[in-house]
Design an enzyme around this catalytic site. Sequence first.
Site, PDB file in Angstrom:
ATOM      1  N   ASP A  31       0.851  -1.193   0.000  1.00  0.00           N
ATOM      2  CA  ASP A  31       0.000   0.000   0.000  1.00  0.00           C
ATOM      3  C   ASP A  31       0.888   1.245   0.000  1.00  0.00           C
ATOM      4  O   ASP A  31       1.909   1.310   0.684  1.00  0.00           O
ATOM      5  CB  ASP A  31      -0.916  -0.010   1.236  1.00  0.00           C
ATOM      6  CG  ASP A  31      -2.082   0.937   1.072  1.00  0.00           C
ATOM      7  OD1 ASP A  31      -3.223   0.471   0.925  1.00  0.00           O
ATOM      8  OD2 ASP A  31      -1.853   2.170   1.072  1.00  0.00           O
ATOM      9  N   ILE A  32       0.481   2.239  -0.775  1.00  0.00           N
ATOM     10  CA  ILE A  32       1.288   3.456  -0.916  1.00  0.00           C
ATOM     11  C   ILE A  32       1.275   4.294   0.372  1.00  0.00           C
ATOM     12  O   ILE A  32       2.203   5.064   0.626  1.00  0.00           O
ATOM     13  CB  ILE A  32       0.804   4.281  -2.140  1.00  0.00           C
ATOM     14  CG1 ILE A  32       1.898   5.142  -2.718  1.00  0.00           C
ATOM     15  CG2 ILE A  32      -0.439   5.104  -1.805  1.00  0.00           C
ATOM     16  CD1 ILE A  32       1.576   5.711  -4.087  1.00  0.00           C
ATOM     17  N   ASN A  86     -12.769  -3.271   2.525  1.00  0.00           N
ATOM     18  CA  ASN A  86     -13.757  -2.193   2.542  1.00  0.00           C
ATOM     19  C   ASN A  86     -14.680  -2.377   1.350  1.00  0.00           C
ATOM     20  O   ASN A  86     -14.210  -2.611   0.232  1.00  0.00           O
ATOM     21  CB  ASN A  86     -13.057  -0.830   2.455  1.00  0.00           C
ATOM     22  CG  ASN A  86     -12.268  -0.507   3.713  1.00  0.00           C
ATOM     23  OD1 ASN A  86     -12.703  -0.809   4.810  1.00  0.00           O
ATOM     24  ND2 ASN A  86     -11.109   0.101   3.545  1.00  0.00           N
ATOM     25  N   GLY A  92     -16.304   2.525   3.363  1.00  0.00           N
ATOM     26  CA  GLY A  92     -14.948   3.077   3.392  1.00  0.00           C
ATOM     27  C   GLY A  92     -14.115   2.745   2.175  1.00  0.00           C
ATOM     28  O   GLY A  92     -12.910   3.030   2.140  1.00  0.00           O
ATOM     29  N   GLN A  93     -14.733   2.142   1.160  1.00  0.00           N
ATOM     30  CA  GLN A  93     -13.967   1.790  -0.048  1.00  0.00           C
ATOM     31  C   GLN A  93     -13.638   3.050  -0.844  1.00  0.00           C
ATOM     32  O   GLN A  93     -14.510   3.903  -1.069  1.00  0.00           O
ATOM     33  CB  GLN A  93     -14.776   0.807  -0.920  1.00  0.00           C
ATOM     34  CG  GLN A  93     -13.983   0.270  -2.095  1.00  0.00           C
ATOM     35  CD  GLN A  93     -14.732  -0.817  -2.865  1.00  0.00           C
ATOM     36  OE1 GLN A  93     -15.871  -1.172  -2.539  1.00  0.00           O
ATOM     37  NE2 GLN A  93     -14.093  -1.341  -3.899  1.00  0.00           N
ATOM     38  N   HIS A  99     -10.183  -5.462  -3.424  1.00  0.00           N
ATOM     39  CA  HIS A  99      -8.854  -5.709  -2.855  1.00  0.00           C
ATOM     40  C   HIS A  99      -8.978  -6.042  -1.383  1.00  0.00           C
ATOM     41  O   HIS A  99      -9.853  -5.533  -0.703  1.00  0.00           O
ATOM     42  CB  HIS A  99      -7.926  -4.502  -3.050  1.00  0.00           C
ATOM     43  CG  HIS A  99      -8.483  -3.219  -2.534  1.00  0.00           C
ATOM     44  ND1 HIS A  99      -9.431  -2.492  -3.221  1.00  0.00           N
ATOM     45  CD2 HIS A  99      -8.256  -2.542  -1.383  1.00  0.00           C
ATOM     46  CE1 HIS A  99      -9.749  -1.416  -2.522  1.00  0.00           C
ATOM     47  NE2 HIS A  99      -9.063  -1.425  -1.404  1.00  0.00           N
ATOM     48  N   HIS A 101      -6.911  -5.827   2.139  1.00  0.00           N
ATOM     49  CA  HIS A 101      -5.766  -5.306   2.882  1.00  0.00           C
ATOM     50  C   HIS A 101      -5.238  -6.395   3.814  1.00  0.00           C
ATOM     51  O   HIS A 101      -6.031  -7.102   4.447  1.00  0.00           O
ATOM     52  CB  HIS A 101      -6.187  -4.130   3.777  1.00  0.00           C
ATOM     53  CG  HIS A 101      -6.701  -2.925   3.063  1.00  0.00           C
ATOM     54  ND1 HIS A 101      -5.965  -1.775   2.917  1.00  0.00           N
ATOM     55  CD2 HIS A 101      -7.897  -2.678   2.466  1.00  0.00           C
ATOM     56  CE1 HIS A 101      -6.682  -0.869   2.266  1.00  0.00           C
ATOM     57  NE2 HIS A 101      -7.861  -1.390   1.982  1.00  0.00           N
TER      58      HIS A 101
HETATM   59  P1  5GP Z   1      -9.777   1.221   0.158  1.00  0.00           P
HETATM   60  O1  5GP Z   1     -10.101   2.401   1.043  1.00  0.00           O
HETATM   61  O2  5GP Z   1     -10.406   1.343  -1.187  1.00  0.00           O
HETATM   62  O3  5GP Z   1     -10.061  -0.094   0.839  1.00  0.00           O
HETATM   63  O4  5GP Z   1      -8.210   1.218   0.023  1.00  0.00           O
HETATM   64  C1  5GP Z   1      -7.520   1.740  -1.059  1.00  0.00           C
HETATM   65  C2  5GP Z   1      -6.048   1.672  -0.687  1.00  0.00           C
HETATM   66  O5  5GP Z   1      -5.285   1.885  -1.857  1.00  0.00           O
HETATM   67  C3  5GP Z   1      -5.616   2.732   0.338  1.00  0.00           C
HETATM   68  O6  5GP Z   1      -5.067   2.100   1.494  1.00  0.00           O
HETATM   69  C4  5GP Z   1      -4.569   3.554  -0.419  1.00  0.00           C
HETATM   70  O7  5GP Z   1      -3.488   3.964   0.391  1.00  0.00           O
HETATM   71  C5  5GP Z   1      -4.123   2.598  -1.512  1.00  0.00           C
HETATM   72  N1  5GP Z   1      -3.673   3.278  -2.726  1.00  0.00           N
HETATM   73  C6  5GP Z   1      -4.270   4.341  -3.330  1.00  0.00           C
HETATM   74  N2  5GP Z   1      -3.581   4.699  -4.436  1.00  0.00           N
HETATM   75  C7  5GP Z   1      -2.521   3.833  -4.525  1.00  0.00           C
HETATM   76  C8  5GP Z   1      -1.448   3.714  -5.463  1.00  0.00           C
HETATM   77  O8  5GP Z   1      -1.318   4.449  -6.441  1.00  0.00           O
HETATM   78  N3  5GP Z   1      -0.547   2.731  -5.234  1.00  0.00           N
HETATM   79  C9  5GP Z   1      -0.652   1.881  -4.151  1.00  0.00           C
HETATM   80  N4  5GP Z   1       0.301   0.963  -4.025  1.00  0.00           N
HETATM   81  N5  5GP Z   1      -1.654   1.974  -3.248  1.00  0.00           N
HETATM   82  C10 5GP Z   1      -2.578   2.934  -3.437  1.00  0.00           C
END
Ligand code: 5GP
Length: 110
Positions: A31-32, A86, A92-93, A99, A101
Amino acid sequence: MSMDCLFCKIVAGNIPATTIYEDEDVIVFNDIKPMAKIHFLIVPKLHLESLQSCDASQQQLLGKMLLLAPKLAAEQGLKGFKTLINTGREGGQEVFHVHMHVFGGGLPNA
Ligand code: 5GP
Ligand code: ZN
């Protein structure tokens, strides 16, 4: 593939990511914005918006994602871990490509 989907772009190699595992069905990258010392995302290569848009035809793929979590967590040196999926804006998505985590190892800067 969805042309305006961030994770599809990572799957296609159009946006760089630190990949820790890849096969014909999934890609796994860090994760970034890590929320733990180890924080990676298990991502199907197939564009599926969220768990809400999955059905029985994704049963094998979703099972594979779950079983990859302990394998990759162990490879990263974790003795235990947390998982999170999420789902939907209210869930919270933020990235609308399924995906999971996987977190472990304590807080990132501790
Ligand atoms: P969500 O909230 O949709 O479950 O999580 C999305 C996740 O993607 C977040 O934890 C966010 O930090 C990660 N993310 C967003 N943009 C990027 C990216 O460009 N590269 C990577 N490696 N992770 C990302
Ligand atoms: Zn996608």
